[in-house]
Design a protein around this motif. Sequence first.
Motif, PDB file in Angstrom:
ATOM      1  N   GLU A  62      -3.749  -6.148 -11.789  1.00  0.00           N
ATOM      2  CA  GLU A  62      -4.146  -6.893 -10.585  1.00  0.00           C
ATOM      3  C   GLU A  62      -3.124  -7.943 -10.210  1.00  0.00           C
ATOM      4  O   GLU A  62      -2.464  -8.527 -11.066  1.00  0.00           O
ATOM      5  CB  GLU A  62      -5.498  -7.565 -10.844  1.00  0.00           C
ATOM      6  CG  GLU A  62      -6.615  -6.581 -11.068  1.00  0.00           C
ATOM      7  CD  GLU A  62      -7.929  -7.267 -11.381  1.00  0.00           C
ATOM      8  OE1 GLU A  62      -8.004  -8.508 -11.301  1.00  0.00           O
ATOM      9  OE2 GLU A  62      -8.894  -6.563 -11.694  1.00  0.00           O
ATOM     10  N   LEU A  77       0.838  -1.207   0.000  1.00  0.00           N
ATOM     11  CA  LEU A  77       0.000   0.000   0.000  1.00  0.00           C
ATOM     12  C   LEU A  77       0.868   1.250   0.000  1.00  0.00           C
ATOM     13  O   LEU A  77       0.546   2.245  -0.660  1.00  0.00           O
ATOM     14  CB  LEU A  77      -0.944  -0.012   1.206  1.00  0.00           C
ATOM     15  CG  LEU A  77      -2.014  -1.104   1.192  1.00  0.00           C
ATOM     16  CD1 LEU A  77      -2.800  -1.096   2.500  1.00  0.00           C
ATOM     17  CD2 LEU A  77      -2.937  -0.977  -0.007  1.00  0.00           C
ATOM     18  N   GLY A 103       1.881   2.240  -3.383  1.00  0.00           N
ATOM     19  CA  GLY A 103       0.833   2.715  -4.287  1.00  0.00           C
ATOM     20  C   GLY A 103      -0.210   1.693  -4.682  1.00  0.00           C
ATOM     21  O   GLY A 103      -1.089   1.988  -5.492  1.00  0.00           O
ATOM     22  N   ALA A 104      -0.155   0.483  -4.134  1.00  0.00           N
ATOM     23  CA  ALA A 104      -1.166  -0.529  -4.449  1.00  0.00           C
ATOM     24  C   ALA A 104      -2.490  -0.161  -3.784  1.00  0.00           C
ATOM     25  O   ALA A 104      -2.517   0.576  -2.801  1.00  0.00           O
ATOM     26  CB  ALA A 104      -0.712  -1.906  -3.971  1.00  0.00           C
ATOM     27  N   THR A 105      -3.576  -0.685  -4.334  1.00  0.00           N
ATOM     28  CA  THR A 105      -4.893  -0.530  -3.724  1.00  0.00           C
ATOM     29  C   THR A 105      -5.537  -1.904  -3.606  1.00  0.00           C
ATOM     30  O   THR A 105      -5.303  -2.785  -4.429  1.00  0.00           O
ATOM     31  CB  THR A 105      -5.819   0.372  -4.570  1.00  0.00           C
ATOM     32  OG1 THR A 105      -5.898  -0.151  -5.896  1.00  0.00           O
ATOM     33  CG2 THR A 105      -5.313   1.798  -4.627  1.00  0.00           C
ATOM     34  N   VAL A 106      -6.343  -2.085  -2.565  1.00  0.00           N
ATOM     35  CA  VAL A 106      -7.042  -3.352  -2.353  1.00  0.00           C
ATOM     36  C   VAL A 106      -8.311  -3.360  -3.195  1.00  0.00           C
ATOM     37  O   VAL A 106      -9.117  -2.437  -3.128  1.00  0.00           O
ATOM     38  CB  VAL A 106      -7.386  -3.554  -0.861  1.00  0.00           C
ATOM     39  CG1 VAL A 106      -8.200  -4.822  -0.663  1.00  0.00           C
ATOM     40  CG2 VAL A 106      -6.112  -3.599  -0.021  1.00  0.00           C
ATOM     41  N   ILE A 107      -8.493  -4.408  -3.983  1.00  0.00           N
ATOM     42  CA  ILE A 107      -9.683  -4.566  -4.810  1.00  0.00           C
ATOM     43  C   ILE A 107     -10.666  -5.510  -4.130  1.00  0.00           C
ATOM     44  O   ILE A 107     -11.864  -5.268  -4.131  1.00  0.00           O
ATOM     45  CB  ILE A 107      -9.313  -5.101  -6.210  1.00  0.00           C
ATOM     46  CG1 ILE A 107      -8.471  -4.064  -6.932  1.00  0.00           C
ATOM     47  CG2 ILE A 107     -10.550  -5.457  -7.007  1.00  0.00           C
ATOM     48  CD1 ILE A 107      -7.965  -4.529  -8.269  1.00  0.00           C
ATOM     49  N   LEU A 141      -5.148  -7.134  -5.170  1.00  0.00           N
ATOM     50  CA  LEU A 141      -4.729  -5.741  -5.170  1.00  0.00           C
ATOM     51  C   LEU A 141      -4.493  -5.300  -6.607  1.00  0.00           C
ATOM     52  O   LEU A 141      -4.484  -6.118  -7.523  1.00  0.00           O
ATOM     53  CB  LEU A 141      -3.436  -5.568  -4.360  1.00  0.00           C
ATOM     54  CG  LEU A 141      -3.544  -5.911  -2.880  1.00  0.00           C
ATOM     55  CD1 LEU A 141      -2.968  -7.280  -2.633  1.00  0.00           C
ATOM     56  CD2 LEU A 141      -2.847  -4.884  -2.041  1.00  0.00           C
ATOM     57  N   ASP A 145      -1.829  -2.538  -8.850  1.00  0.00           N
ATOM     58  CA  ASP A 145      -0.725  -1.588  -8.807  1.00  0.00           C
ATOM     59  C   ASP A 145      -1.232  -0.232  -9.285  1.00  0.00           C
ATOM     60  O   ASP A 145      -2.398  -0.103  -9.694  1.00  0.00           O
ATOM     61  CB  ASP A 145       0.468  -2.108  -9.607  1.00  0.00           C
ATOM     62  CG  ASP A 145       0.252  -2.139 -11.114  1.00  0.00           C
ATOM     63  OD1 ASP A 145      -0.703  -1.520 -11.633  1.00  0.00           O
ATOM     64  OD2 ASP A 145       1.057  -2.793 -11.804  1.00  0.00           O
ATOM     65  N   PRO A 146      -0.412   0.817  -9.226  1.00  0.00           N
ATOM     66  CA  PRO A 146      -0.892   2.150  -9.626  1.00  0.00           C
ATOM     67  C   PRO A 146      -1.414   2.236 -11.062  1.00  0.00           C
ATOM     68  O   PRO A 146      -2.205   3.116 -11.375  1.00  0.00           O
ATOM     69  CB  PRO A 146       0.337   3.038  -9.433  1.00  0.00           C
ATOM     70  CG  PRO A 146       1.097   2.371  -8.336  1.00  0.00           C
ATOM     71  CD  PRO A 146       0.919   0.892  -8.610  1.00  0.00           C
TER      72      PRO A 146
END
Length: 73
Positions: free
Chosen positions: A67, A45, A48-52, A60, A62-63
């Motif tokens: 996935e 995180l 720059g990763a986000t949880v999907i 997750l 990446d920016p």
Amino acid sequence: MLVETPDGGGPRMFFNAVPEHKIVKNRLHLDLDADDVAGELTRLLGLGATVIADGEDMVLADPEGNEFCLLAR
């Protein structure tokens, strides 16, 4: 197909055919194994990763939107 180093000490890569057609550009999906999933999630995180999706497998992105999964080793 499984590709790994002869001694088994390096990364292992599985290549699987899937029935779905890909709509977006994600050409590679990585599954990352971690001994400390919470610590690795914090690190990802911060990069720059986000949880999907947070279920049995944590998905997750990446920016750029590619996935990948974070799995307990």
